[in-house]
Motif scaffolding. Structure first.
Motif, PDB file in Angstrom:
ATOM      1  N   VAL A 189     -10.766  14.047  -6.683  1.00  8.08           N
ATOM      2  CA  VAL A 189     -10.787  15.468  -6.313  1.00  8.08           C
ATOM      3  C   VAL A 189     -10.909  16.331  -7.563  1.00  8.08           C
ATOM      4  O   VAL A 189     -11.705  17.285  -7.618  1.00  8.08           O
ATOM      5  N   PHE A 190     -10.144  15.991  -8.608  1.00  8.95           N
ATOM      6  CA  PHE A 190     -10.215  16.769  -9.847  1.00  8.95           C
ATOM      7  C   PHE A 190     -11.577  16.634 -10.508  1.00  8.95           C
ATOM      8  O   PHE A 190     -12.190  17.632 -10.908  1.00  8.95           O
ATOM      9  N   PHE A 191     -12.074  15.407 -10.636  1.00  9.11           N
ATOM     10  CA  PHE A 191     -13.362  15.203 -11.276  1.00  9.11           C
ATOM     11  C   PHE A 191     -14.473  15.922 -10.527  1.00  9.11           C
ATOM     12  O   PHE A 191     -15.391  16.489 -11.140  1.00  9.11           O
ATOM     13  N   ALA A 192     -14.431  15.914  -9.198  1.00 11.92           N
ATOM     14  CA  ALA A 192     -15.463  16.577  -8.410  1.00 11.92           C
ATOM     15  C   ALA A 192     -15.486  18.075  -8.697  1.00 11.92           C
ATOM     16  O   ALA A 192     -16.552  18.676  -8.867  1.00 11.92           O
ATOM     17  N   SER A 193     -14.306  18.672  -8.760  1.00 10.48           N
ATOM     18  CA  SER A 193     -14.229  20.107  -9.031  1.00 10.48           C
ATOM     19  C   SER A 193     -14.626  20.426 -10.473  1.00 10.48           C
ATOM     20  O   SER A 193     -15.389  21.363 -10.741  1.00 10.48           O
ATOM     21  N   TYR A 194     -14.127  19.636 -11.424  1.00 15.99           N
ATOM     22  CA  TYR A 194     -14.421  19.873 -12.838  1.00 15.99           C
ATOM     23  C   TYR A 194     -15.909  19.708 -13.129  1.00 15.99           C
ATOM     24  O   TYR A 194     -16.525  20.544 -13.805  1.00 15.99           O
ATOM     25  N   LEU A 195     -16.494  18.637 -12.629  1.00 16.38           N
ATOM     26  CA  LEU A 195     -17.903  18.367 -12.915  1.00 16.38           C
ATOM     27  C   LEU A 195     -18.815  19.364 -12.221  1.00 16.38           C
ATOM     28  O   LEU A 195     -19.893  19.691 -12.731  1.00 16.38           O
ATOM     29  N   LEU A 389     -20.035  15.454  -4.752  1.00 21.11           N
ATOM     30  CA  LEU A 389     -19.332  14.700  -5.784  1.00 21.11           C
ATOM     31  C   LEU A 389     -18.072  14.042  -5.234  1.00 21.11           C
ATOM     32  O   LEU A 389     -17.723  12.923  -5.637  1.00 21.11           O
ATOM     33  N   LEU A 390     -17.393  14.707  -4.300  1.00 19.83           N
ATOM     34  CA  LEU A 390     -16.190  14.134  -3.706  1.00 19.83           C
ATOM     35  C   LEU A 390     -16.519  12.868  -2.927  1.00 19.83           C
ATOM     36  O   LEU A 390     -15.870  11.820  -3.106  1.00 19.83           O
ATOM     37  N   ALA A 391     -17.524  12.927  -2.068  1.00 24.44           N
ATOM     38  CA  ALA A 391     -17.894  11.751  -1.273  1.00 24.44           C
ATOM     39  C   ALA A 391     -18.388  10.621  -2.165  1.00 24.44           C
ATOM     40  O   ALA A 391     -18.032   9.450  -1.967  1.00 24.44           O
ATOM     41  N   ALA A 392     -19.221  10.957  -3.148  1.00 23.98           N
ATOM     42  CA  ALA A 392     -19.731   9.927  -4.055  1.00 23.98           C
ATOM     43  C   ALA A 392     -18.605   9.307  -4.869  1.00 23.98           C
ATOM     44  O   ALA A 392     -18.582   8.084  -5.108  1.00 23.98           O
ATOM     45  N   GLY A 393     -17.645  10.123  -5.295  1.00 21.39           N
ATOM     46  CA  GLY A 393     -16.519   9.601  -6.070  1.00 21.39           C
ATOM     47  C   GLY A 393     -15.626   8.690  -5.253  1.00 21.39           C
ATOM     48  O   GLY A 393     -15.175   7.648  -5.739  1.00 21.39           O
ATOM     49  N   LEU A 394     -15.361   9.059  -4.018  1.00 17.56           N
ATOM     50  CA  LEU A 394     -14.544   8.209  -3.148  1.00 17.56           C
ATOM     51  C   LEU A 394     -15.240   6.876  -2.883  1.00 17.56           C
ATOM     52  O   LEU A 394     -14.602   5.812  -2.882  1.00 17.56           O
ATOM     53  N   ALA A 395     -16.554   6.925  -2.661  1.00 20.66           N
ATOM     54  CA  ALA A 395     -17.314   5.680  -2.477  1.00 20.66           C
ATOM     55  C   ALA A 395     -17.280   4.837  -3.753  1.00 20.66           C
ATOM     56  O   ALA A 395     -17.175   3.605  -3.686  1.00 20.66           O
TER      57      ALA A 395
END
Length: 478
Positions: A189-195, A389-395
Protein backbone atom coordinates in the motif's frame (compact mmCIF):
# COMPACT_ATOMS: atom_id res chain seq x y z
CA UNK A 1 -32.72 -7.02 -16.63
CA UNK A 2 -30.13 -4.88 -18.42
CA UNK A 3 -27.00 -6.24 -20.06
CA UNK A 4 -24.87 -4.88 -17.20
CA UNK A 5 -27.06 -6.56 -14.58
CA UNK A 6 -26.89 -9.84 -16.48
CA UNK A 7 -23.09 -9.54 -16.68
CA UNK A 8 -22.82 -8.90 -12.94
CA UNK A 9 -25.20 -11.74 -12.12
CA UNK A 10 -23.27 -14.12 -14.39
CA UNK A 11 -20.02 -13.25 -12.60
CA UNK A 12 -21.43 -13.94 -9.17
CA UNK A 13 -23.18 -17.14 -10.24
CA UNK A 14 -19.93 -18.34 -11.82
CA UNK A 15 -18.13 -17.63 -8.56
CA UNK A 16 -20.75 -19.59 -6.58
CA UNK A 17 -20.55 -22.58 -8.93
CA UNK A 18 -16.74 -22.63 -8.67
CA UNK A 19 -16.91 -22.43 -4.87
CA UNK A 20 -19.25 -25.42 -4.76
CA UNK A 21 -16.88 -27.31 -7.07
CA UNK A 22 -13.92 -26.45 -4.81
CA UNK A 23 -15.76 -27.71 -1.73
CA UNK A 24 -16.68 -30.97 -3.48
CA UNK A 25 -13.05 -31.55 -4.49
CA UNK A 26 -11.81 -30.88 -0.97
CA UNK A 27 -14.44 -33.11 0.68
CA UNK A 28 -13.60 -35.97 -1.68
CA UNK A 29 -9.91 -35.51 -0.83
CA UNK A 30 -10.67 -35.59 2.90
CA UNK A 31 -12.68 -38.79 2.51
CA UNK A 32 -9.99 -40.42 0.37
CA UNK A 33 -7.26 -39.63 2.91
CA UNK A 34 -9.40 -41.09 5.72
CA UNK A 35 -10.04 -44.30 3.82
CA UNK A 36 -6.31 -44.71 3.18
CA UNK A 37 -5.25 -43.96 6.76
CA UNK A 38 -7.77 -45.86 8.87
CA UNK A 39 -10.10 -47.59 6.44
CA UNK A 40 -13.19 -45.44 6.90
CA UNK A 41 -14.60 -42.06 6.04
CA UNK A 42 -13.58 -39.53 8.75
CA UNK A 43 -16.29 -39.18 11.39
CA UNK A 44 -15.91 -35.41 11.36
CA UNK A 45 -16.47 -35.10 7.62
CA UNK A 46 -20.03 -33.65 7.87
CA UNK A 47 -18.89 -31.00 10.36
CA UNK A 48 -15.84 -30.21 8.23
CA UNK A 49 -17.98 -29.88 5.09
CA UNK A 50 -20.54 -27.69 6.83
CA UNK A 51 -17.88 -25.44 8.34
CA UNK A 52 -15.90 -24.94 5.14
CA UNK A 53 -19.06 -24.52 3.10
CA UNK A 54 -20.56 -21.97 5.49
CA UNK A 55 -17.32 -19.98 5.57
CA UNK A 56 -17.00 -19.95 1.78
CA UNK A 57 -20.66 -19.07 1.20
CA UNK A 58 -20.51 -16.25 3.75
CA UNK A 59 -17.51 -14.78 1.93
CA UNK A 60 -19.32 -15.19 -1.40
CA UNK A 61 -22.43 -13.39 -0.09
CA UNK A 62 -20.24 -10.52 1.10
CA UNK A 63 -18.67 -10.26 -2.36
CA UNK A 64 -22.11 -10.45 -3.99
CA UNK A 65 -23.37 -7.61 -1.79
CA UNK A 66 -20.37 -5.30 -1.41
CA UNK A 67 -18.14 -6.08 -4.44
CA UNK A 68 -20.56 -7.38 -7.03
CA UNK A 69 -18.39 -6.38 -10.00
CA UNK A 70 -15.36 -8.24 -8.62
CA UNK A 71 -13.36 -10.97 -10.33
CA UNK A 72 -15.18 -14.34 -9.99
CA UNK A 73 -12.05 -16.52 -9.88
CA UNK A 74 -10.11 -15.21 -6.88
CA UNK A 75 -12.37 -16.39 -4.05
CA UNK A 76 -12.95 -19.97 -5.37
CA UNK A 77 -9.21 -20.53 -5.86
CA UNK A 78 -8.57 -19.27 -2.33
CA UNK A 79 -11.21 -21.63 -0.92
CA UNK A 80 -9.73 -24.58 -2.83
CA UNK A 81 -6.19 -23.90 -1.59
CA UNK A 82 -7.35 -23.45 2.02
CA UNK A 83 -9.43 -26.62 1.87
CA UNK A 84 -6.59 -28.65 0.40
CA UNK A 85 -4.27 -27.34 3.09
CA UNK A 86 -6.68 -28.48 5.80
CA UNK A 87 -6.89 -31.94 4.21
CA UNK A 88 -3.10 -32.29 4.16
CA UNK A 89 -2.68 -31.01 7.71
CA UNK A 90 -5.36 -33.39 9.02
CA UNK A 91 -3.69 -36.25 7.17
CA UNK A 92 -0.30 -35.33 8.69
CA UNK A 93 -1.81 -34.89 12.16
CA UNK A 94 -2.77 -38.57 12.14
CA UNK A 95 0.71 -39.70 11.08
CA UNK A 96 2.50 -37.47 13.58
CA UNK A 97 0.24 -38.73 16.38
CA UNK A 98 1.07 -42.32 15.44
CA UNK A 99 4.80 -41.64 15.31
CA UNK A 100 5.32 -39.49 18.43
CA UNK A 101 4.25 -39.88 22.03
CA UNK A 102 1.50 -37.59 23.37
CA UNK A 103 4.11 -35.62 25.33
CA UNK A 104 5.96 -34.63 22.14
CA UNK A 105 4.84 -31.29 20.70
CA UNK A 106 4.89 -32.74 17.17
CA UNK A 107 2.02 -35.08 18.05
CA UNK A 108 -0.39 -32.18 18.66
CA UNK A 109 -3.12 -31.73 16.05
CA UNK A 110 -2.83 -28.56 13.98
CA UNK A 111 -5.76 -28.85 11.55
CA UNK A 112 -8.44 -27.70 14.07
CA UNK A 113 -6.48 -24.56 14.88
CA UNK A 114 -5.85 -23.88 11.21
CA UNK A 115 -9.58 -24.20 10.54
CA UNK A 116 -10.22 -21.50 13.15
CA UNK A 117 -7.65 -19.21 11.54
CA UNK A 118 -9.27 -19.81 8.15
CA UNK A 119 -12.62 -18.67 9.55
CA UNK A 120 -10.95 -15.61 11.10
CA UNK A 121 -9.29 -14.81 7.77
CA UNK A 122 -12.58 -15.10 5.91
CA UNK A 123 -14.15 -12.86 8.56
CA UNK A 124 -11.44 -10.27 7.94
CA UNK A 125 -12.17 -10.45 4.21
CA UNK A 126 -15.86 -9.76 4.90
CA UNK A 127 -14.97 -6.84 7.20
CA UNK A 128 -12.71 -5.28 4.55
CA UNK A 129 -15.40 -5.58 1.89
CA UNK A 130 -18.00 -3.99 4.18
CA UNK A 131 -15.89 -1.19 5.68
CA UNK A 132 -13.53 -0.24 2.82
CA UNK A 133 -15.70 1.77 0.46
CA UNK A 134 -13.00 2.19 -2.20
CA UNK A 135 -9.38 1.07 -2.41
CA UNK A 136 -8.19 4.67 -2.83
CA UNK A 137 -9.22 5.38 0.78
CA UNK A 138 -6.00 3.57 1.73
CA UNK A 139 -3.98 6.48 0.33
CA UNK A 140 -5.08 8.62 3.28
CA UNK A 141 -3.12 6.41 5.66
CA UNK A 142 -0.01 5.85 3.56
CA UNK A 143 2.68 7.10 5.93
CA UNK A 144 0.86 6.03 9.09
CA UNK A 145 0.60 2.53 7.66
CA UNK A 146 4.26 2.50 6.71
CA UNK A 147 5.31 3.66 10.18
CA UNK A 148 3.29 0.85 11.76
CA UNK A 149 4.71 -1.62 9.23
CA UNK A 150 8.30 -0.66 10.05
CA UNK A 151 7.67 -1.06 13.78
CA UNK A 152 6.12 -4.49 13.20
CA UNK A 153 8.97 -5.49 10.90
CA UNK A 154 11.72 -4.77 13.41
CA UNK A 155 9.78 -5.79 16.54
CA UNK A 156 10.82 -9.49 16.48
CA UNK A 157 14.49 -8.46 16.66
CA UNK A 158 13.84 -6.91 20.09
CA UNK A 159 10.80 -8.70 21.50
CA UNK A 160 10.57 -11.80 19.37
CA UNK A 161 11.08 -15.43 20.19
CA UNK A 162 13.95 -17.27 18.57
CA UNK A 163 12.28 -20.30 16.99
CA UNK A 164 13.86 -22.73 14.54
CA UNK A 165 16.86 -20.46 14.03
CA UNK A 166 15.00 -17.26 13.09
CA UNK A 167 13.46 -14.34 14.97
CA UNK A 168 10.27 -13.72 13.05
CA UNK A 169 7.72 -14.41 15.82
CA UNK A 170 6.33 -12.26 18.63
CA UNK A 171 4.98 -14.39 21.48
CA UNK A 172 2.22 -13.16 23.78
CA UNK A 173 1.38 -15.86 26.30
CA UNK A 174 0.34 -19.01 24.45
CA UNK A 175 -0.14 -17.11 21.19
CA UNK A 176 2.51 -16.12 18.67
CA UNK A 177 2.37 -14.10 15.48
CA UNK A 178 4.61 -13.31 12.54
CA UNK A 179 4.26 -9.56 11.94
CA UNK A 180 6.18 -9.88 8.66
CA UNK A 181 3.14 -11.58 7.10
CA UNK A 182 1.06 -8.42 7.63
CA UNK A 183 3.91 -6.08 6.79
CA UNK A 184 4.11 -7.48 3.24
CA UNK A 185 0.58 -6.19 2.58
CA UNK A 186 1.12 -2.87 4.30
CA UNK A 187 4.30 -2.06 2.40
CA UNK A 188 2.54 -2.69 -0.91
CA UNK A 189 0.00 0.00 0.00
CA UNK A 190 2.82 2.41 0.88
CA UNK A 191 4.88 1.62 -2.21
CA UNK A 192 1.84 2.03 -4.47
CA UNK A 193 1.11 5.48 -3.07
CA UNK A 194 4.77 6.60 -2.99
CA UNK A 195 5.57 5.41 -6.51
CA UNK A 196 2.40 6.93 -7.92
CA UNK A 197 3.45 10.34 -6.61
CA UNK A 198 7.16 10.06 -7.53
CA UNK A 199 7.31 7.84 -10.60
CA UNK A 200 8.28 10.67 -12.95
CA UNK A 201 11.29 11.64 -10.84
CA UNK A 202 12.30 8.01 -10.43
CA UNK A 203 12.09 7.44 -14.18
CA UNK A 204 14.66 10.16 -14.93
CA UNK A 205 18.04 8.92 -16.10
CA UNK A 206 21.30 9.89 -14.46
CA UNK A 207 24.60 8.79 -15.93
CA UNK A 208 25.51 5.71 -17.95
CA UNK A 209 27.90 3.13 -16.56
CA UNK A 210 29.02 0.23 -18.76
CA UNK A 211 26.14 0.93 -21.10
CA UNK A 212 23.58 0.82 -18.28
CA UNK A 213 21.42 3.90 -17.68
CA UNK A 214 21.47 4.41 -13.93
CA UNK A 215 18.99 6.59 -12.02
CA UNK A 216 19.99 9.92 -10.55
CA UNK A 217 21.73 9.68 -7.20
CA UNK A 218 19.10 11.57 -5.22
CA UNK A 219 16.37 9.34 -6.64
CA UNK A 220 18.21 6.16 -5.63
CA UNK A 221 17.76 7.05 -1.95
CA UNK A 222 14.48 5.14 -1.44
CA UNK A 223 15.98 2.01 -2.98
CA UNK A 224 19.03 2.25 -0.72
CA UNK A 225 16.79 2.73 2.31
CA UNK A 226 14.62 -0.29 1.49
CA UNK A 227 17.75 -2.34 0.78
CA UNK A 228 19.24 -1.35 4.14
CA UNK A 229 16.03 -2.31 5.98
CA UNK A 230 15.85 -5.68 4.20
CA UNK A 231 19.48 -6.38 5.08
CA UNK A 232 18.80 -5.44 8.69
CA UNK A 233 15.93 -7.94 8.78
CA UNK A 234 18.20 -10.59 7.30
CA UNK A 235 21.05 -9.94 9.75
CA UNK A 236 19.24 -9.34 13.04
CA UNK A 237 16.21 -11.60 12.53
CA UNK A 238 17.88 -14.18 10.26
CA UNK A 239 14.68 -14.06 8.17
CA UNK A 240 15.77 -14.66 4.58
CA UNK A 241 12.22 -15.03 3.21
CA UNK A 242 10.82 -11.75 4.54
CA UNK A 243 13.95 -9.90 3.43
CA UNK A 244 13.69 -11.21 -0.13
CA UNK A 245 9.96 -10.48 -0.39
CA UNK A 246 10.29 -7.00 1.14
CA UNK A 247 13.02 -5.85 -1.22
CA UNK A 248 11.83 -7.84 -4.23
CA UNK A 249 8.32 -6.42 -4.25
CA UNK A 250 9.68 -2.86 -4.14
CA UNK A 251 11.94 -3.47 -7.11
CA UNK A 252 9.11 -5.10 -9.07
CA UNK A 253 6.72 -2.24 -8.33
CA UNK A 254 9.44 0.28 -9.13
CA UNK A 255 9.90 -1.31 -12.55
CA UNK A 256 6.15 -1.33 -13.18
CA UNK A 257 5.90 2.35 -12.25
CA UNK A 258 8.93 3.60 -14.22
CA UNK A 259 9.44 0.90 -16.91
CA UNK A 260 13.19 1.23 -16.41
CA UNK A 261 15.18 -2.03 -16.48
CA UNK A 262 18.08 -0.28 -14.78
CA UNK A 263 16.16 -0.37 -11.50
CA UNK A 264 15.69 -4.13 -11.81
CA UNK A 265 19.37 -4.73 -12.59
CA UNK A 266 20.50 -2.43 -9.78
CA UNK A 267 18.09 -4.05 -7.33
CA UNK A 268 19.12 -7.57 -8.30
CA UNK A 269 22.80 -6.76 -7.86
CA UNK A 270 22.18 -5.16 -4.46
CA UNK A 271 20.06 -8.10 -3.26
CA UNK A 272 22.55 -10.68 -4.50
CA UNK A 273 25.50 -8.83 -2.99
CA UNK A 274 23.83 -8.36 0.37
CA UNK A 275 22.61 -11.96 0.51
CA UNK A 276 26.11 -13.24 -0.37
CA UNK A 277 27.76 -11.24 2.41
CA UNK A 278 25.15 -12.19 5.02
CA UNK A 279 25.17 -15.82 3.89
CA UNK A 280 28.92 -15.90 4.42
CA UNK A 281 28.91 -14.54 7.98
CA UNK A 282 25.53 -15.42 9.51
CA UNK A 283 25.61 -19.05 10.78
CA UNK A 284 21.88 -19.73 10.40
CA UNK A 285 21.74 -18.42 6.83
CA UNK A 286 25.05 -20.13 6.04
CA UNK A 287 23.61 -23.44 7.27
CA UNK A 288 20.68 -23.11 4.91
CA UNK A 289 23.00 -22.40 2.01
CA UNK A 290 24.97 -25.54 2.87
CA UNK A 291 21.75 -27.59 3.02
CA UNK A 292 20.92 -26.26 -0.44
CA UNK A 293 24.34 -27.03 -1.92
CA UNK A 294 24.85 -30.43 -0.23
CA UNK A 295 21.49 -31.78 1.03
CA UNK A 296 22.64 -35.42 1.09
CA UNK A 297 25.77 -34.61 3.09
CA UNK A 298 23.66 -34.77 6.25
CA UNK A 299 23.91 -38.57 6.07
CA UNK A 300 27.71 -38.47 6.24
CA UNK A 301 29.52 -38.98 9.58
CA UNK A 302 29.27 -35.79 11.61
CA UNK A 303 32.94 -34.94 11.24
CA UNK A 304 32.65 -35.12 7.42
CA UNK A 305 29.64 -32.84 7.02
CA UNK A 306 30.00 -29.27 5.73
CA UNK A 307 30.08 -26.66 8.52
CA UNK A 308 26.63 -25.49 9.56
CA UNK A 309 24.70 -28.41 8.04
CA UNK A 310 22.43 -29.73 10.81
CA UNK A 311 19.07 -30.58 9.20
CA UNK A 312 17.95 -33.44 6.97
CA UNK A 313 14.72 -31.72 5.90
CA UNK A 314 15.97 -30.79 2.44
CA UNK A 315 17.13 -34.36 1.77
CA UNK A 316 13.87 -35.86 3.04
CA UNK A 317 11.91 -33.49 0.79
CA UNK A 318 13.85 -34.67 -2.25
CA UNK A 319 13.13 -38.28 -1.26
CA UNK A 320 9.42 -37.41 -1.01
CA UNK A 321 9.35 -35.85 -4.49
CA UNK A 322 11.21 -38.83 -5.91
CA UNK A 323 8.83 -41.32 -4.27
CA UNK A 324 5.79 -39.48 -5.64
CA UNK A 325 6.78 -39.77 -9.27
CA UNK A 326 4.18 -38.67 -11.81
CA UNK A 327 0.90 -39.66 -10.14
CA UNK A 328 1.87 -39.89 -6.47
CA UNK A 329 1.30 -42.59 -3.87
CA UNK A 330 -2.22 -41.40 -3.07
CA UNK A 331 -3.54 -39.21 -0.26
CA UNK A 332 -2.64 -40.70 3.10
CA UNK A 333 -0.20 -43.22 1.68
CA UNK A 334 3.07 -41.29 1.76
CA UNK A 335 5.79 -40.84 4.36
CA UNK A 336 6.50 -37.11 4.15
CA UNK A 337 5.89 -36.85 7.90
CA UNK A 338 9.49 -38.06 8.19
CA UNK A 339 10.49 -34.48 7.35
CA UNK A 340 9.46 -33.55 10.89
CA UNK A 341 7.57 -30.49 12.11
CA UNK A 342 8.31 -28.58 8.89
CA UNK A 343 6.10 -31.00 6.98
CA UNK A 344 3.17 -28.84 8.05
CA UNK A 345 4.72 -25.52 7.03
CA UNK A 346 6.92 -24.79 4.02
CA UNK A 347 7.60 -28.48 3.40
CA UNK A 348 3.93 -29.29 3.00
CA UNK A 349 4.64 -29.01 -0.72
CA UNK A 350 6.72 -32.19 -0.34
CA UNK A 351 3.57 -33.96 0.91
CA UNK A 352 1.79 -32.79 -2.24
CA UNK A 353 4.69 -34.08 -4.34
CA UNK A 354 4.76 -37.50 -2.69
CA UNK A 355 1.03 -38.20 -2.41
CA UNK A 356 -0.28 -36.37 -5.49
CA UNK A 357 2.84 -36.61 -7.64
CA UNK A 358 4.23 -34.23 -10.24
CA UNK A 359 0.72 -33.71 -11.59
CA UNK A 360 -0.52 -32.65 -8.16
CA UNK A 361 2.36 -30.21 -7.64
CA UNK A 362 1.77 -28.77 -11.10
CA UNK A 363 -1.94 -28.26 -10.40
CA UNK A 364 -1.26 -26.62 -7.03
CA UNK A 365 1.29 -24.26 -8.58
CA UNK A 366 -1.19 -23.59 -11.39
CA UNK A 367 -3.72 -22.41 -8.78
CA UNK A 368 -1.16 -19.92 -7.50
CA UNK A 369 -0.35 -18.84 -11.05
CA UNK A 370 -4.06 -18.33 -11.64
CA UNK A 371 -4.32 -16.06 -8.59
CA UNK A 372 -1.25 -14.10 -9.66
CA UNK A 373 -2.51 -13.79 -13.24
CA UNK A 374 -5.89 -12.49 -12.03
CA UNK A 375 -4.08 -9.92 -9.90
CA UNK A 376 -2.05 -8.71 -12.88
CA UNK A 377 -5.19 -8.68 -15.03
CA UNK A 378 -6.85 -6.46 -12.44
CA UNK A 379 -3.82 -4.14 -12.52
CA UNK A 380 -4.20 -3.79 -16.29
CA UNK A 381 -7.96 -3.18 -16.22
CA UNK A 382 -8.32 -0.80 -13.25
CA UNK A 383 -8.23 2.85 -14.31
CA UNK A 384 -6.41 4.74 -11.53
CA UNK A 385 -2.60 4.58 -11.11
CA UNK A 386 -2.77 3.77 -7.38
CA UNK A 387 -5.07 0.81 -8.04
CA UNK A 388 -2.80 -0.44 -10.81
CA UNK A 389 0.26 -0.41 -8.58
CA UNK A 390 -1.66 -1.84 -5.62
CA UNK A 391 -3.00 -4.82 -7.58
CA UNK A 392 0.34 -5.46 -9.27
CA UNK A 393 2.16 -5.25 -5.93
CA UNK A 394 -0.20 -7.68 -4.22
CA UNK A 395 0.21 -10.12 -7.12
CA UNK A 396 4.00 -9.67 -6.89
CA UNK A 397 3.97 -10.42 -3.14
CA UNK A 398 2.07 -13.64 -3.74
CA UNK A 399 4.37 -14.62 -6.61
CA UNK A 400 7.53 -13.94 -4.63
CA UNK A 401 6.35 -15.87 -1.58
CA UNK A 402 5.32 -18.90 -3.64
CA UNK A 403 8.65 -18.74 -5.48
CA UNK A 404 10.85 -18.56 -2.38
CA UNK A 405 8.91 -21.38 -0.65
CA UNK A 406 8.54 -23.72 -3.63
CA UNK A 407 12.09 -22.94 -4.76
CA UNK A 408 13.48 -23.74 -1.31
CA UNK A 409 11.58 -27.01 -0.91
CA UNK A 410 12.47 -28.29 -4.38
CA UNK A 411 16.13 -27.27 -4.05
CA UNK A 412 16.08 -24.46 -6.58
CA UNK A 413 17.17 -21.86 -4.01
CA UNK A 414 18.13 -22.00 -0.30
CA UNK A 415 15.33 -22.52 2.21
CA UNK A 416 13.62 -19.41 3.55
CA UNK A 417 11.24 -20.83 6.15
CA UNK A 418 8.19 -18.93 4.89
CA UNK A 419 4.76 -20.57 4.82
CA UNK A 420 3.19 -21.55 1.51
CA UNK A 421 0.14 -19.22 1.22
CA UNK A 422 -3.15 -20.82 2.30
CA UNK A 423 -1.75 -24.36 2.01
CA UNK A 424 0.60 -24.41 5.00
CA UNK A 425 0.01 -24.15 8.73
CA UNK A 426 0.25 -20.65 10.16
CA UNK A 427 -2.33 -18.31 11.65
CA UNK A 428 -0.53 -15.09 10.75
CA UNK A 429 0.11 -16.24 7.20
CA UNK A 430 -3.48 -17.39 6.69
CA UNK A 431 -5.08 -14.20 8.01
CA UNK A 432 -2.64 -11.93 6.15
CA UNK A 433 -3.23 -13.73 2.86
CA UNK A 434 -7.00 -13.47 3.28
CA UNK A 435 -6.41 -9.72 3.73
CA UNK A 436 -4.40 -9.71 0.50
CA UNK A 437 -7.25 -11.46 -1.31
CA UNK A 438 -9.77 -8.99 0.12
CA UNK A 439 -7.82 -6.04 -1.28
CA UNK A 440 -7.51 -7.73 -4.68
CA UNK A 441 -11.26 -8.31 -4.74
CA UNK A 442 -11.90 -4.69 -3.80
CA UNK A 443 -9.65 -3.36 -6.57
CA UNK A 444 -11.20 -5.77 -9.07
CA UNK A 445 -14.64 -4.47 -8.09
CA UNK A 446 -13.49 -0.96 -9.00
CA UNK A 447 -12.11 -2.25 -12.30
CA UNK A 448 -15.38 -4.04 -13.03
CA UNK A 449 -17.41 -0.92 -12.30
CA UNK A 450 -15.23 1.14 -14.61
CA UNK A 451 -15.63 -1.40 -17.43
CA UNK A 452 -19.43 -1.17 -17.21
CA UNK A 453 -19.55 2.63 -17.32
CA UNK A 454 -19.86 4.64 -20.52
CA UNK A 455 -16.46 5.51 -21.90
CA UNK A 456 -16.92 9.17 -21.14
CA UNK A 457 -17.59 8.49 -17.46
CA UNK A 458 -14.79 5.98 -16.96
CA UNK A 459 -12.14 8.69 -17.27
CA UNK A 460 -13.50 10.34 -14.13
CA UNK A 461 -11.79 7.62 -12.10
CA UNK A 462 -8.37 8.32 -13.58
CA UNK A 463 -6.31 10.87 -11.62
CA UNK A 464 -3.59 12.82 -13.34
CA UNK A 465 -0.25 12.27 -11.63
CA UNK A 466 1.61 15.40 -10.64
CA UNK A 467 4.83 15.94 -12.61
CA UNK A 468 7.43 17.53 -10.33
CA UNK A 469 9.53 19.12 -13.08
CA UNK A 470 6.61 20.93 -14.71
CA UNK A 471 4.90 23.34 -12.28
CA UNK A 472 2.12 23.96 -14.78
CA UNK A 473 0.90 20.38 -14.61
CA UNK A 474 -1.81 20.17 -11.95
CA UNK A 475 -3.94 17.24 -10.81
CA UNK A 476 -7.36 17.53 -12.36
CA UNK A 477 -9.11 14.45 -11.03
CA UNK A 478 -9.13 11.67 -8.47
Amino acid sequence: MTDIQQWVSHRRNTELALIVFAIVVVVLGHATAGLALYGSVPSGLPVYTLGLGATAIAAHLAVRRFARHADPIILPVTVLLCGLGLVLMDRLDYSYAQRFSPENYQSAATAPGQAVWTVIGAGLLIAVLVLLKHHRVLQRYTYLGMAVAMMLLVAPAFFGADQFGAKRWISIGPLSMQPGEFVKVMIVVFFASYLMANRDALALVGRKVAGLSLPRGRNAGPVLLVWAVSMAVLIFQRDLGTSLIFFGVFVVMLYIATERTSWVILGTLMAAGGAFVVGSIEPHVKGRVQAWLNPMAIFLPEDQRPPGLISEQSAQALFAFGEGGLLGTGLGQGHSYLIGFAGRSDFILATVGEELGLIGVTLVLFLYVLLIARGLSIAVSVTDPFGKLLAAGLAAVLALQVFVVAGGVTGLIPLTGKALPFLAQGGSSTVANWLLVALLIKVSDSAGQASTQPEGNATILTPVVKVPDEPSARPTGG
